[in-house]
Scaffold this motif. Structure first.
Motif, PDB file in Angstrom:
ATOM      1  N   TYR A   7     -41.985  20.035  15.747  1.00 22.41           N
ATOM      2  CA  TYR A   7     -42.976  20.494  16.697  1.00 22.41           C
ATOM      3  C   TYR A   7     -42.780  21.968  17.049  1.00 22.41           C
ATOM      4  CZ  TYR A   7     -44.857  15.856  17.477  1.00 22.41           C
ATOM      5  OH  TYR A   7     -45.471  14.657  17.326  1.00 22.41           O
ATOM      6  N   VAL A   8     -41.533  22.441  16.986  1.00 22.56           N
ATOM      7  CA  VAL A   8     -41.295  23.844  17.293  1.00 22.56           C
ATOM      8  C   VAL A   8     -41.969  24.713  16.250  1.00 22.56           C
ATOM      9  CG1 VAL A   8     -39.529  25.619  17.560  1.00 22.56           C
ATOM     10  CG2 VAL A   8     -39.119  23.310  18.430  1.00 22.56           C
ATOM     11  N   ALA A   9     -41.734  24.364  14.959  1.00 24.79           N
ATOM     12  CA  ALA A   9     -42.363  25.132  13.894  1.00 24.79           C
ATOM     13  C   ALA A   9     -43.867  24.975  13.917  1.00 24.79           C
ATOM     14  CB  ALA A   9     -41.812  24.683  12.534  1.00 24.79           C
ATOM     15  N   ALA A  10     -44.308  23.753  14.175  1.00 24.52           N
ATOM     16  CA  ALA A  10     -45.746  23.501  14.192  1.00 24.52           C
ATOM     17  C   ALA A  10     -46.422  24.263  15.314  1.00 24.52           C
ATOM     18  CB  ALA A  10     -46.015  22.008  14.356  1.00 24.52           C
ATOM     19  N   ALA A  11     -45.749  24.363  16.449  1.00 24.25           N
ATOM     20  CA  ALA A  11     -46.345  25.058  17.589  1.00 24.25           C
ATOM     21  C   ALA A  11     -46.523  26.532  17.296  1.00 24.25           C
ATOM     22  CB  ALA A  11     -45.484  24.868  18.837  1.00 24.25           C
ATOM     23  N   ILE A  12     -45.603  27.128  16.525  1.00 23.78           N
ATOM     24  CA  ILE A  12     -45.734  28.528  16.180  1.00 23.78           C
ATOM     25  C   ILE A  12     -46.987  28.739  15.348  1.00 23.78           C
ATOM     26  CG2 ILE A  12     -44.670  30.424  14.888  1.00 23.78           C
ATOM     27  CD1 ILE A  12     -41.956  29.207  15.617  1.00 23.78           C
ATOM     28  N   LEU A  13     -47.200  27.828  14.395  1.00 25.70           N
ATOM     29  CA  LEU A  13     -48.407  27.912  13.575  1.00 25.70           C
ATOM     30  C   LEU A  13     -49.639  27.638  14.405  1.00 25.70           C
ATOM     31  CD1 LEU A  13     -47.124  26.014  10.424  1.00 25.70           C
ATOM     32  CD2 LEU A  13     -47.519  28.467  10.636  1.00 25.70           C
ATOM     33  N   PHE A  14     -49.513  26.657  15.283  1.00 27.57           N
ATOM     34  CA  PHE A  14     -50.646  26.250  16.107  1.00 27.57           C
ATOM     35  C   PHE A  14     -51.097  27.363  17.035  1.00 27.57           C
ATOM     36  CE2 PHE A  14     -51.811  24.147  20.234  1.00 27.57           C
ATOM     37  CZ  PHE A  14     -53.089  23.820  19.854  1.00 27.57           C
ATOM     38  N   SER A  15     -50.138  28.090  17.610  1.00 25.05           N
ATOM     39  CA  SER A  15     -50.474  29.135  18.565  1.00 25.05           C
ATOM     40  C   SER A  15     -51.112  30.330  17.886  1.00 25.05           C
ATOM     41  CB  SER A  15     -49.229  29.570  19.338  1.00 25.05           C
ATOM     42  OG  SER A  15     -48.250  30.053  18.450  1.00 25.05           O
ATOM     43  N   ARG A 138     -43.259  20.555   3.708  1.00 23.27           N
ATOM     44  CA  ARG A 138     -44.240  20.769   2.630  1.00 23.27           C
ATOM     45  C   ARG A 138     -45.619  20.227   2.998  1.00 23.27           C
ATOM     46  NH1 ARG A 138     -40.790  17.487  -1.595  1.00 23.27           N
ATOM     47  NH2 ARG A 138     -40.764  16.215   0.303  1.00 23.27           N
ATOM     48  N   GLY A 139     -45.755  19.688   4.203  1.00 25.30           N
ATOM     49  CA  GLY A 139     -47.019  19.112   4.622  1.00 25.30           C
ATOM     50  C   GLY A 139     -48.051  20.175   4.975  1.00 25.30           C
ATOM     51  N   PRO A 140     -49.286  19.774   5.220  1.00 22.64           N
ATOM     52  CA  PRO A 140     -50.342  20.712   5.589  1.00 22.64           C
ATOM     53  C   PRO A 140     -49.964  21.525   6.819  1.00 22.64           C
ATOM     54  CG  PRO A 140     -51.259  18.548   5.112  1.00 22.64           C
ATOM     55  CD  PRO A 140     -49.769  18.384   5.148  1.00 22.64           C
ATOM     56  N   ARG A 141     -50.390  22.768   6.856  1.00 22.25           N
ATOM     57  CA  ARG A 141     -50.001  23.693   7.914  1.00 22.25           C
ATOM     58  C   ARG A 141     -50.400  23.195   9.296  1.00 22.25           C
ATOM     59  NH1 ARG A 141     -52.472  28.230  10.333  1.00 22.25           N
ATOM     60  NH2 ARG A 141     -54.346  27.857   9.094  1.00 22.25           N
ATOM     61  N   ASN A 142     -51.586  22.622   9.423  1.00 25.39           N
ATOM     62  CA  ASN A 142     -52.087  22.190  10.726  1.00 25.39           C
ATOM     63  C   ASN A 142     -52.053  20.674  10.880  1.00 25.39           C
ATOM     64  OD1 ASN A 142     -52.682  24.812  11.686  1.00 25.39           O
ATOM     65  ND2 ASN A 142     -54.573  24.832  10.491  1.00 25.39           N
TER      66      ASN A 142
END
Length: 334
Positions: A7-15, A138-142
């Motif tokens: 979630y930390v990495a995902a949040a960076i992409l998400f923001s 390796r999953g989708p970015r979003n």
């Protein structure tokens, strides 16, 4: 739900939001019509033809309003923003700055309508899959955001589904984890007192408790809301674990058979063990012994109510350390 580092990495992409729609795109006000969403990222065209001009791309889970159909094509009004507007973040004077939906044609493959048979199961399955993919580098970015949106579509399209409560909870939980990851990167995250830190928006969690009272989803939501009360950094001060232990014990008392009760009891046990070390370091043996004895009592309660839980075993390990004189907090100072 998992709260892994993904979630930390995902949040960076998400923001890092996708750029807003440009002025050259046909922005129109939405019209009434059947609602739908799509299970795959798909281009939005000016005409029902793949050789026509592309307007934008519609992300998984976005809400669509179907205007008309033409063979294997449908014309839709689609919101292509990365995150839907939250009421808390809306402008004070109305919502004029909200990007209106964009109109265009998409291929109907992968579209789930609010009238689709077993559409709730389809959305739940795809959302769960995307949530798993969010944990794969390796999953989708979003993937995490797509999972959240798909869960939300399930609740909106199929409010009477047996899956609605779980979908609502998972959508709220994903958002909560994104917020936690964002807040953890702020300097204020290390502040000792909770009121000095960035407070997470708990409106969705409160809604879960209101709409699905006395459910496991409501119990989960109540547990997560404790995060807003926790200290950022204890800074060696006993008042932090004292208060936090009380929060977790109170939760365990109010939700004795909840899905997070064992976790709450373990968190309280850990803090009592920590207090035993803190008091001992201050030379207060009486309070130290009392805290360690209370930790043992809580571990006993875990053993009685949740004998097969990992939290019970972890609490037993804490008690063993206390009895062996091994520091739980500040062990690097031994």
């Amino acid at each position: 739900m998992k709260t892994s580092a993904i979630y930390v990495a995902a949040a960076i992409l998400f923001s890092a939001s996708i750029p807003s729609l440009g002025a050259d795109k046909p922005q129109v006000k939405p019209m009434a019509g059947p609602r739908a969403t799509i299970l795959r990222e798909t281009p939005l065209y000016v005409e029902p033809d793949t050789s026509s001009q592309k307007v934008d791309r519609v992300q998984e889970g976005r809400e669509l309003v179907i205007a008309e159909s033409s063979g294997p094509w449908i014309r839709v009004f689609a919101n292509t923003d990365v995150e839907e507007v939250n009421e808390k973040d809306a402008p004070i004077y109305g919502h004029d700055t909200v990007t209106p939906p964009v109109s265009g044609w998409i291929q109907a493959r992968g579209v789930v309508r609010e009238t689709t048979p077993d559409g709730d199961k389809v959305l739940m399955g795809e959302a769960a899959t995307m949530e798993i993919l969010a944990e794969d580098a390796r999953g989708p970015r979003n993937a995490g955001q797509a999972a959240r949106l798909l869960y939300r579509r399930l609740v909106e399209f199929f409010p009477n589904s047996q899956l609605a409560a779980e979908a609502a909870w998972r959508a709220a939980d994903i958002r909560w984890q994104f917020q936690k990851a964002d807040a953890a990167r702020l300097p204020s995250s290390k502040e000792r007192d909770a009121y000095l830190r960035e407070q997470l928006d708990d409106s969705e969690l409160k809604k879960i408790i209101k709409l699905y009272p006395h459910s496991k989803q409501a119990d989960n939501a109540a547990f997560e809301m404790i995060d807003n009360k926790l200290c950022g950094d204890w800074q060696g001060q006993a008042k932090c674990p004292e208060k936090e232990a009380d929060y977790y014990e109170k939760y365990a008392s109010e939700y004795p058979d909840g899905p997070r009760t064992a976790q709450a009891l373990y968190q309280a046990t850990y803090r009592q063990a920590v207090l035993g070390d803190m008091y001992a370091a201050d030379g207060n043996d009486k309070k130290s012994d009392a805290a360690r004895n209370h930790a043992k009592e809580l571990a006993g309660e875990l053993e009685k109510k949740f004998p097969a839980s990992d939290y019970t075993a972890r609490a037993a390990a804490l008690v063993f350390k206390c009895e062996q004189g091994i520091a739980v907090y500040g062990s690097d100072r031994e």
